[in-house]
Every structure is written in C-alpha cells, then in structure tokens.
Design an enzyme around this catalytic site. Structure first.
Site, PDB file in Angstrom:
ATOM      1  N   LYS A  80      29.701   9.101  -9.171  1.00 10.37           N
ATOM      2  CA  LYS A  80      28.943   9.644  -8.040  1.00 10.37           C
ATOM      3  C   LYS A  80      29.778  10.744  -7.412  1.00 10.37           C
ATOM      4  O   LYS A  80      31.004  10.754  -7.560  1.00 10.37           O
ATOM      5  CB  LYS A  80      28.725   8.520  -7.011  1.00 10.37           C
ATOM      6  CG  LYS A  80      27.603   8.765  -6.060  1.00 10.37           C
ATOM      7  CD  LYS A  80      26.281   8.237  -6.585  1.00 10.37           C
ATOM      8  CE  LYS A  80      25.151   8.561  -5.632  1.00 10.37           C
ATOM      9  NZ  LYS A  80      23.871   8.050  -6.117  1.00 10.37           N
ATOM     10  N   GLY A 180       5.644   0.228   1.659  1.00  8.85           N
ATOM     11  CA  GLY A 180       6.132   1.592   1.405  1.00  8.85           C
ATOM     12  C   GLY A 180       5.292   2.258   0.333  1.00  8.85           C
ATOM     13  O   GLY A 180       5.255   1.800  -0.818  1.00  8.85           O
ATOM     14  N   GLY A 182       5.447   5.612  -0.633  1.00  9.85           N
ATOM     15  CA  GLY A 182       6.008   6.932  -0.926  1.00  9.85           C
ATOM     16  C   GLY A 182       5.904   7.242  -2.407  1.00  9.85           C
ATOM     17  O   GLY A 182       4.962   6.807  -3.089  1.00  9.85           O
ATOM     18  N   ASN A 183       6.878   7.966  -2.914  1.00  7.91           N
ATOM     19  CA  ASN A 183       6.834   8.382  -4.321  1.00  7.91           C
ATOM     20  C   ASN A 183       6.762   7.195  -5.271  1.00  7.91           C
ATOM     21  O   ASN A 183       6.010   7.205  -6.243  1.00  7.91           O
ATOM     22  CB  ASN A 183       8.073   9.222  -4.639  1.00  7.91           C
ATOM     23  CG  ASN A 183       8.069  10.504  -3.845  1.00  7.91           C
ATOM     24  OD1 ASN A 183       7.039  11.158  -3.729  1.00  7.91           O
ATOM     25  ND2 ASN A 183       9.204  10.852  -3.269  1.00  7.91           N
ATOM     26  N   VAL A 184       7.540   6.151  -4.998  1.00  8.89           N
ATOM     27  CA  VAL A 184       7.553   4.983  -5.888  1.00  8.89           C
ATOM     28  C   VAL A 184       6.349   4.081  -5.599  1.00  8.89           C
ATOM     29  O   VAL A 184       5.583   3.732  -6.499  1.00  8.89           O
ATOM     30  CB  VAL A 184       8.873   4.180  -5.732  1.00  8.89           C
ATOM     31  CG1 VAL A 184       8.827   2.906  -6.567  1.00  8.89           C
ATOM     32  CG2 VAL A 184      10.069   5.035  -6.125  1.00  8.89           C
TER      33      VAL A 184
HETATM   34  P1  NAD Z   1       9.810   7.871  -0.106  1.00 11.70           P
HETATM   35  O1  NAD Z   1      10.577   8.421   1.036  1.00 11.70           O
HETATM   36  O2  NAD Z   1       8.933   8.773  -0.913  1.00 11.70           O
HETATM   37  O3  NAD Z   1       8.877   6.665   0.400  1.00 11.70           O
HETATM   38  C1  NAD Z   1       9.255   5.705   1.327  1.00 11.70           C
HETATM   39  C2  NAD Z   1       7.991   5.267   2.071  1.00 11.70           C
HETATM   40  O4  NAD Z   1       8.308   4.151   2.887  1.00 11.70           O
HETATM   41  C3  NAD Z   1       7.402   6.343   2.969  1.00 11.70           C
HETATM   42  O5  NAD Z   1       6.024   6.500   2.709  1.00 11.70           O
HETATM   43  C4  NAD Z   1       7.653   5.806   4.369  1.00 11.70           C
HETATM   44  O6  NAD Z   1       6.656   6.204   5.306  1.00 11.70           O
HETATM   45  C5  NAD Z   1       7.616   4.316   4.125  1.00 11.70           C
HETATM   46  N1  NAD Z   1       8.277   3.507   5.152  1.00 11.70           N
HETATM   47  C6  NAD Z   1       9.407   3.777   5.839  1.00 11.70           C
HETATM   48  N2  NAD Z   1       9.666   2.772   6.698  1.00 11.70           N
HETATM   49  C7  NAD Z   1       8.690   1.840   6.530  1.00 11.70           C
HETATM   50  C8  NAD Z   1       8.414   0.593   7.124  1.00 11.70           C
HETATM   51  N3  NAD Z   1       9.191   0.067   8.084  1.00 11.70           N
HETATM   52  N4  NAD Z   1       7.332  -0.094   6.687  1.00 11.70           N
HETATM   53  C9  NAD Z   1       6.515   0.419   5.748  1.00 11.70           C
HETATM   54  N5  NAD Z   1       6.728   1.598   5.152  1.00 11.70           N
HETATM   55  C10 NAD Z   1       7.795   2.307   5.560  1.00 11.70           C
HETATM   56  O7  NAD Z   1      10.879   7.141  -1.030  1.00 11.70           O
HETATM   57  P2  NAD Z   1      10.721   6.718  -2.579  1.00 11.70           P
HETATM   58  O8  NAD Z   1      11.276   7.780  -3.437  1.00 11.70           O
HETATM   59  O9  NAD Z   1       9.349   6.196  -2.814  1.00 11.70           O
HETATM   60  O10 NAD Z   1      11.767   5.507  -2.638  1.00 11.70           O
HETATM   61  C11 NAD Z   1      11.459   4.239  -2.084  1.00 11.70           C
HETATM   62  C12 NAD Z   1      12.628   3.298  -2.260  1.00 11.70           C
HETATM   63  O11 NAD Z   1      12.946   3.187  -3.650  1.00 11.70           O
HETATM   64  C13 NAD Z   1      13.934   3.760  -1.594  1.00 11.70           C
HETATM   65  O12 NAD Z   1      14.620   2.617  -1.155  1.00 11.70           O
HETATM   66  C14 NAD Z   1      14.687   4.437  -2.722  1.00 11.70           C
HETATM   67  O13 NAD Z   1      16.082   4.429  -2.487  1.00 11.70           O
HETATM   68  C15 NAD Z   1      14.306   3.543  -3.875  1.00 11.70           C
HETATM   69  N6  NAD Z   1      14.445   4.176  -5.191  1.00 11.70           N
HETATM   70  C16 NAD Z   1      13.696   5.279  -5.500  1.00 11.70           C
HETATM   71  C17 NAD Z   1      13.796   5.865  -6.753  1.00 11.70           C
HETATM   72  C18 NAD Z   1      12.954   7.064  -7.132  1.00 11.70           C
HETATM   73  O14 NAD Z   1      12.855   7.365  -8.337  1.00 11.70           O
HETATM   74  N7  NAD Z   1      12.311   7.741  -6.191  1.00 11.70           N
HETATM   75  C19 NAD Z   1      14.696   5.339  -7.703  1.00 11.70           C
HETATM   76  C20 NAD Z   1      15.446   4.205  -7.384  1.00 11.70           C
HETATM   77  C21 NAD Z   1      15.300   3.635  -6.112  1.00 11.70           C
END
Ligand code: NAD
Length: 372
Positions: A80, A180, A182-184
C-alpha cells in the site's frame, strides 16, 4: 522509532520513504509480503495530522492487502502507499508523476492502484512514469470501475453463507437486507433480484432508495433499523463498524455477508457472533472481487474472465467455514489462517523454484508471465 512501529504493526519486507520537495511529494510505500507475488495495493492520499499517523496507516493497510490477496487465492502479495497531503488542494501532475517514478524504481515489487483520495486521472499521471499501476482507464487497457465485480463476488459470498447456514442451494425466497446502495450495493441488489431473493434495502440517500423501489418490487427500511431487522442474510455495503456493542445483541439475522470493509467494530465481535450462532462471512474475503478484477487486468483484461474469477469467492468462503469448524475458531480467525497457510505453503514453493523477484521485470507482461 520506525522499527518499534513496524514491529507493532507487522513484519514488513520493505518500506520506502518518497521525498521530492520540489513538487511537494511526501509519500510512503509499504511492501508487506511478496511470498505469493508482487505487492499490490492502492495509493491513499490523505491529510494526515502527523507523519507517524501516515506510517501506521500504511503499515496496517499493506498487511491487510497481504491477507486479502492470499485468502482470495491470488498470486499477489500485499502493499500500500500513502501520499501525505490534502487531496482537495495539493494534487498536481508533477506530484503524481514524481510518485510514479518512485513506484517504477521498485521494478514491479509494488503495483499501485486507486484508493481513498486518488482518482483514475491520478493513475494516468502515474502510468506516464511506470507500467506498475492498475485501475487505469479502459482506453489504456485497464479494467475501469471494480464495483460490479466486488458486487458479484459479494453475491457469491451471500450464496456461500446461505448454503452453509441454511442449507440453501438458491437464494430464491430467502430474505436478504442490503445496507448502502452505492457502487457495490446497487449492483448487488440487481443480482439479488435476478436470483429471486426477497430484498429489503436502506440508504441515507433517499434518491437511491427510490430509484430501486421504483425499479423493482422490493421494500425499504430506515438506515438505522436495517442492521437489526429480521432477515436471513444481512449484507452491509455502506460503512465499517456496523457490528458493534450497540447492534450485536439486537441482531435478528442468521448470517452476515456484505461488501463493506471492516464490518466488525472490534475482533471480539467475531467471537460474540459465533456465540450467538450468527454465521459471519469475513468481509475481506466477501469483497475480494474488486481485487480479482484488478488481477485480471495484469494478465490482459477481459470482463468475462473477471466475472468468472469472482465466482471463486464461494469456494474461498467454504474453505474459511471448514477451517472455523475444524479448528473451532471464529470465521475471522479462520480467514487469517487460510491466508497464512497459503503464504507458507505456496509462497515456499514459488520462492524455491523460481528465484522469486531475483530479476526486476521490465514490463507488466513479463511480470505476469513469470508468475505462471
Ligand atoms: P459508495 O460510497 O458508492 O456507497 C456507499 C453508500 O452507503 C452510499 O450510497 C451512502 O449514501 C450509503 N450510506 C452511508 N452511510 C449509510 C448509513 N448509515 N446507512 C445506509 N446507507 C449509508 O461506496 P461503495 O464503493 O459502494 O463501497 C461500499 C463499501 O464497500 C465500502 O465499505 C467500501 O470500502 C467497500 N468496498 C468497495 C469496493 C468497490 O469495488 N467499490 C471494494 C471493496 C470494498
């Protein structure tokens, strides 16, 4: 001082302090372990209060990457990097190109990627100085956004948990709650609906909730109550530390399998879940699909192969559950043991037969070929 900190936070192979005052670069690259392959992990840019804070962060995060890659079954080590600075005000082309030159000086021992505070644009600048960068735009042969692959891997994690805890071969009719969107999370909901699961969703962003409740016949809950709602499988996909002293005694799920990082506030919560009879699929195994996608980029990218690779999450979790049962430990400990067994057994073979990293690579392709 640094040696005491290293001893406390890991057993790192190599740590590089990158200073270029002319462009304002102060960064640290930490290579934790390369027994299985080159150390891969993103570059975080953060306004750390002190250099010590940045140092501890990079040691901790790089060690985590070793475990994640090993448990994912990838021929990658863990590393990292952190750049000390405010990502909103201190980014310049020169800073990232100077950082790229440091990455290049490691000849492929460390491969970087995007992380908190860095973007695809920053990776493009790094790519101008070194081939040892992933997550570059598709136009440059990169893999683009990893989230759909993380989501597909998470689906596999949910299937593994359903099989082990409920004996279910399909998610049809099973209740899955997703925190949540978001993207995932949003990609995961698409997959779950296609599998005919009974899906309940929550997000603090009402628009994201409305978008999915309009698209599908699914229910929503408020963001606070979703963690403790009655369900078969809880899939946290938002924040870390959602399993904590406040929530744990109120959980009404049978298993937890979600994409969010660091779901347990503390390790002792893994033991508490075991005592409650709730099956916990360790987060870093469940969400390893994004890392698998990047690994495919190193081989020459194909989206189909990346999706195919993420199905491996199912078998990886089954191994974790088997270790936990056989060795009567938590699933979190079992995931760590799976990673450590692989580093010890496979890492030893690679070192013995290939003269690991004895010659620097001059291209990414050469590096990948030498891993085969
Ligand atoms: P993102 O920021 O696109 O989505 C997060 C979502 O969670 C948002 O829509 C936000 O409004 C919502 N949120 C925040 N606080 C909340 C709450 N208290 N209750 C309900 N919803 C809430 O992030 P992402 O890329 O979707 O990642 C989500 C998680 O997965 C993170 O913990 C990230 O570290 C982990 N992760 C992501 C990836 C990836 O490929 N994007 C890979 C490994 C791990």
């Amino acid at each position: 001082m640094p040696f005491e900190t290293i001893a406390k936070h890991g057993d790192h192979e190599e740590i590089v302090f990158c200073n270029n005052p002319e462009v304002g670069l102060k960064a640290i690259i930490a290579i934790h372990n390369t027994a299985l392959g080159p150390a891969l992990g993103g570059t975080r840019m953060w306004n750390y209060a002190t250099e010590e804070e940045a140092f501890v962060d990079v040691l901790r995060l790089s060690k985590g990457m070793t475990y994640k890659a090993a448990a994912a079954g990838l021929n990658l080590g863990g590393g990292k990097a952190v750049i000390i600075g405010d990502p909103k005000t201190q980014k310049t082309e020169a800073l990232f190109r100077a950082f790229g030159a440091f990455v290049n000086s490691l000849h492929g021992m460390y491969i970087t990627a995007e992380d908190v505070g860095t973007t695809v644009k920053d990776m493009e600048y790094i790519f101008m100085e070194t081939p040892y960068v992933t997550g570059i735009p598709k136009a440059f042969g990169g893999s683009g956004d990893p989230s759909p692959y993380t989501a597909h891997g998470t689906l596999m994690g949910i299937k593994a948990a359903a099989k082990r805890k409920l004996g279910a071969d399909s998610l049809e009719g099973l209740r899955v709650t997703v925190q949540g969107l978001g993207n995932v999370g949003s990609n995961l909901v698409d997959y779950l609906v296609a599998e005919k699961a009974i899906v309940t969703i929550a997000d603090i962003d009402k628009e994201k909730v409305n978008h999915l409740t309009n698209k599908y016949d699914i229910q929503s809950l408020d963001p606070e109550s979703i963690i403790t709602a009655e369900t078969d499988i809880l899939a946290p996909c938002a924040l870390g530390a959602v399993i904590n002293d406040k929530t744990i005694s109120n959980l009404k799920c049978k298993a937890i399998a979600g994409g969010a990082n660091n779901q347990l506030a503390e390790s002792r919560h893994a033991s508490a879940l075991k005592e409650l009879g709730i099956l916990y699929a360790p987060d870093y195994v469940v969400n390893s699909g994004g890392l698998m996608n990047v690994f495919v980029e190193l081989e020459g990218y194909s989206s189909e192969r990346a999706i195919d690779k993420t199905t491996q999450v199912y078998d990886n979790l089954m191994q974790v559950f088997d270790i936990a049962e056989k060795e009567d430990c938590t699933t979190e400990e079992a995931a760590n043991r799976l990673a450590e067994y692989r580093i010890k057994n496979i890492g030893g073979i690679r070192q013995h037969h290939q003269g690991r990293m004895s010659r620097p690579f001059s291209t990414l392709k050469e590096m990948v070929d030498r891993q085969k």
